[in-house]
Write an enzyme that holds these catalytic residues in place. Structure first.
Site, PDB file in Angstrom:
ATOM      1  N   ARG A  20       0.781  -1.237   0.139  1.00 41.70           N
ATOM      2  CA  ARG A  20      -0.169  -0.016  -0.155  1.00 41.70           C
ATOM      3  C   ARG A  20       0.824   1.283  -0.155  1.00 41.70           C
ATOM      4  NH1 ARG A  20      -3.339  -0.494   5.228  1.00 41.70           N
ATOM      5  NH2 ARG A  20      -1.292  -1.249   5.500  1.00 41.70           N
ATOM      6  N   ASN A  38      -6.114  -2.890   2.511  1.00 41.22           N
ATOM      7  CA  ASN A  38      -6.048  -4.309   2.806  1.00 41.22           C
ATOM      8  C   ASN A  38      -7.495  -4.683   2.895  1.00 41.22           C
ATOM      9  OD1 ASN A  38      -3.408  -4.503   2.768  1.00 41.22           O
ATOM     10  ND2 ASN A  38      -3.051  -4.545   4.785  1.00 41.22           N
TER      11      ASN A  38
END
Length: 92
Positions: A20, A38
């Site tokens: 990320r 996530n």
């Protein structure tokens, strides 16, 4: 260039490897807004909005494997219409 938004789901070893954060870095470098988060199934969801060519570059980066520590097995993406305005690229 026209403005577009996509939503993508990235599968493989993409959690716990900085995916990320490096996606955020790449997206900001390309001038995109959106987020990376996530999901419970071990995948990462990415929403990216901006110039069509820049969004396509991010998709290609995701498909090429993202950060070195990740192992991307599959990327699915489709056009997206976010419910609110995205002013930055964030990690959720």
């Amino acid at each position: 260039m026209s403005k577009v938004c996509i939503i993508a789901w990235i599968y493989g070893r993409v959690q716990g490897v900085g995916f990320r954060y490096t996606t955020q870095y790449e997206a900001k470098k390309l001038g995109l807004t959106g987020y990376a988060k996530n999901l419970d199934d071990g995948s990462v969801e990415v929403v990216a909005c901006g110039d069509e060519g820049q969004v396509e570059k991010l998709i290609q980066w995701l498909k090429s494997g993202g950060p070195r520590s990740a192992r991307v097995e599959r990327v699915l993406s489709e056009p997206h219409h976010p419910s609110g305005e995205l002013t930055d690229f964030r990690i959720r």
